[in-house]
Design a protein around this motif. Structure first.
Motif, PDB file in Angstrom:
ATOM      1  N   PHE A 150       0.843  -1.202   0.000  1.00 49.07           N
ATOM      2  CA  PHE A 150       0.000   0.000   0.000  1.00 49.07           C
ATOM      3  C   PHE A 150       0.877   1.251   0.000  1.00 49.07           C
ATOM      4  O   PHE A 150       0.572   2.243  -0.671  1.00 49.07           O
ATOM      5  N   GLU A 151       1.983   1.189   0.734  1.00 50.55           N
ATOM      6  CA  GLU A 151       2.896   2.334   0.762  1.00 50.55           C
ATOM      7  C   GLU A 151       3.580   2.530  -0.594  1.00 50.55           C
ATOM      8  O   GLU A 151       3.858   3.659  -0.997  1.00 50.55           O
ATOM      9  N   PHE A 152       3.859   1.416  -1.297  1.00 45.25           N
ATOM     10  CA  PHE A 152       4.383   1.553  -2.665  1.00 45.25           C
ATOM     11  C   PHE A 152       3.390   2.287  -3.554  1.00 45.25           C
ATOM     12  O   PHE A 152       3.768   3.166  -4.336  1.00 45.25           O
ATOM     13  N   LEU A 153       2.111   1.936  -3.449  1.00 41.08           N
ATOM     14  CA  LEU A 153       1.078   2.620  -4.236  1.00 41.08           C
ATOM     15  C   LEU A 153       1.037   4.101  -3.877  1.00 41.08           C
ATOM     16  O   LEU A 153       0.986   4.966  -4.765  1.00 41.08           O
ATOM     17  N   LYS A 154       1.093   4.402  -2.591  1.00 46.45           N
ATOM     18  CA  LYS A 154       1.095   5.799  -2.151  1.00 46.45           C
ATOM     19  C   LYS A 154       2.339   6.533  -2.657  1.00 46.45           C
ATOM     20  O   LYS A 154       2.276   7.710  -3.008  1.00 46.45           O
ATOM     21  N   TRP A 155       3.476   5.788  -2.700  1.00 47.54           N
ATOM     22  CA  TRP A 155       4.704   6.427  -3.170  1.00 47.54           C
ATOM     23  C   TRP A 155       4.568   6.846  -4.635  1.00 47.54           C
ATOM     24  O   TRP A 155       4.976   7.950  -5.012  1.00 47.54           O
ATOM     25  N   PHE A 156       3.998   5.973  -5.449  1.00 51.37           N
ATOM     26  CA  PHE A 156       3.817   6.304  -6.864  1.00 51.37           C
ATOM     27  C   PHE A 156       2.867   7.486  -7.042  1.00 51.37           C
ATOM     28  O   PHE A 156       2.962   8.226  -8.022  1.00 51.37           O
ATOM     29  N   LEU A 157       1.974   7.674  -6.074  1.00 52.90           N
ATOM     30  CA  LEU A 157       1.058   8.814  -6.115  1.00 52.90           C
ATOM     31  C   LEU A 157       1.616  10.014  -5.353  1.00 52.90           C
ATOM     32  O   LEU A 157       0.927  11.017  -5.188  1.00 52.90           O
ATOM     33  N   ARG A 158       2.867   9.870  -4.864  1.00 51.67           N
ATOM     34  CA  ARG A 158       3.557  10.913  -4.098  1.00 51.67           C
ATOM     35  C   ARG A 158       2.826  11.256  -2.801  1.00 51.67           C
ATOM     36  O   ARG A 158       2.788  12.409  -2.373  1.00 51.67           O
ATOM     37  N   LEU A 159       2.258  10.243  -2.170  1.00 52.45           N
ATOM     38  CA  LEU A 159       1.515  10.445  -0.931  1.00 52.45           C
ATOM     39  C   LEU A 159       2.154   9.735   0.267  1.00 52.45           C
ATOM     40  O   LEU A 159       1.702   9.898   1.389  1.00 52.45           O
ATOM     41  N   SER A 160       3.195   8.935   0.020  1.00 50.17           N
ATOM     42  CA  SER A 160       3.801   8.174   1.107  1.00 50.17           C
ATOM     43  C   SER A 160       4.783   9.034   1.896  1.00 50.17           C
ATOM     44  O   SER A 160       5.420   9.942   1.359  1.00 50.17           O
ATOM     45  N   ASP A 161       4.915   8.718   3.177  1.00 50.59           N
ATOM     46  CA  ASP A 161       5.900   9.395   4.032  1.00 50.59           C
ATOM     47  C   ASP A 161       7.270   8.742   3.946  1.00 50.59           C
ATOM     48  O   ASP A 161       8.213   9.195   4.589  1.00 50.59           O
TER      49      ASP A 161
END
Length: 297
Positions: A155-166
């Motif tokens: 899930f964090e990988f997905l957020k990273w691709f959307l530039r939303l991960s910490d």
């Protein structure tokens, strides 16, 4: 690696001689504590010794840092590559040439005859590192949550691709690699611990109490930003020395034909850090050490 990438000197001390108090993440046990090492980084080789004496505190006596070192009394060994590690870049020809130039300089000017060796265990550096990262304490994905449960890596990988991960991409990759590693005290984990210990004994036998080992710090010149994402296992040239617990000093030796920092590392037996530092000073005097980067425009 930071020293190599920036073209400066850096020393990774022998295991357990510099306190990890205050470092984050907090080591969970004695074994993990030995993997984490704090050391000095600086432009000049001569600055490594006084900085190391400060951060080792009382252990400076254990390392005998004030004892003089005559490099002509040391035995030199060298290896140009890891003998074929998987998923690792081939050693750049310019880095191999650096080693050969250093060997030639030692033979001609110091009357030292370095011995070329081929320790095939270096080819298993990544597997040994991954197999020994399991330690029974909180995993890296738990550390990323500040020990407040687990993060969901995918899930964090997905957020990273959307530039939303910490979290950084490489941090998430590290958590994923660790998750794929063996369970603590499993048969596979104990196998890689055994491989590590056998490799350590082999290197101890080679170095004895008067030897140093010359080896690439990294297989390529300093990479461009984000380049390590596509070559994530090139760190094996330094990670294996960390897992084995030996001291090592990165020595910058100028710039590549593309203007990127290159150099080699000097490794010695446990608590013989002073040998690494003495050879680093010799290399700086012979080859110039730190070189300011070319700046265009």
């Amino acid at each position: 690696m930071p020293s190599f990438f920036n073209g400066i000197f850096g020393h990774k001390p022998s295991k357990n001689v510099v306190s990890n108090k205050g470092q984050y993440p907090i080591p969970n046990n004695a074994e993990q504590n030995s993997f984490l090492g704090i050391g000095p980084m600086c432009r000049r080789a001569e600055d490594l010794l006084p900085l190391l004496k400060i951060i080792t505190a009382k252990n400076a006596e254990v390392l005998k840092l004030d004892d003089p070192v005559d490099i002509k009394q040391l035995k030199f060994y060298y290896q140009e590559h890891d003998t074929g590690g998987k998923c690792v870049s081939a050693v750049n020809p310019e880095i191999k040439q650096l080693l050969r130039k250093l060997v030639y300089h030692l033979e001609k000017n110091a009357k030292i005859k370095p011995q070329k060796v081929e320790m095939k265990s270096f080819a298993r550096s990544n597997a040994i590192w991954i197999g020994n990262m399991t330690n029974g304490g909180p995993r890296f994905q738990e550390q990323l949550s500040n020990l407040q449960g687990n993060i969901s890596i995918w899930f964090e990988f997905l957020k990273w691709f959307l530039r939303l991960s910490d979290h950084t991409f490489i941090g998430l990759c590290t958590a994923l690699v660790e998750k794929m590693g063996p369970e603590y005290n499993s048969e596979k984990h104990l196998f890689w611990v055994q491989q590590r210990d056998e490799f350590r004994r082999d290197l101890i036998d080679l170095l004895g109490d008067d030897g140093v080992f010359l080896y690439p710090t990294h297989p390529t010149p300093a990479p461009y930003h984000n380049e390590p994402l596509f070559k994530p296992f090139n760190f094996s040239y330094t990670s294996i020395i960390n897992v084995l617990g030996f001291p090592a000093t990165h020595c910058p030796m100028g710039l590549s034909s593309d203007g990127l920092p290159i150099g080699i590392q000097v490794i010695s037996n446990h608590q013989n850090d002073r040998y690494c530092l003495a050879v680093a000073r010799y290399i700086e005097k012979a080859f110039g050490g730190w070189v300011p980067p070319d700046i265009e425009g």
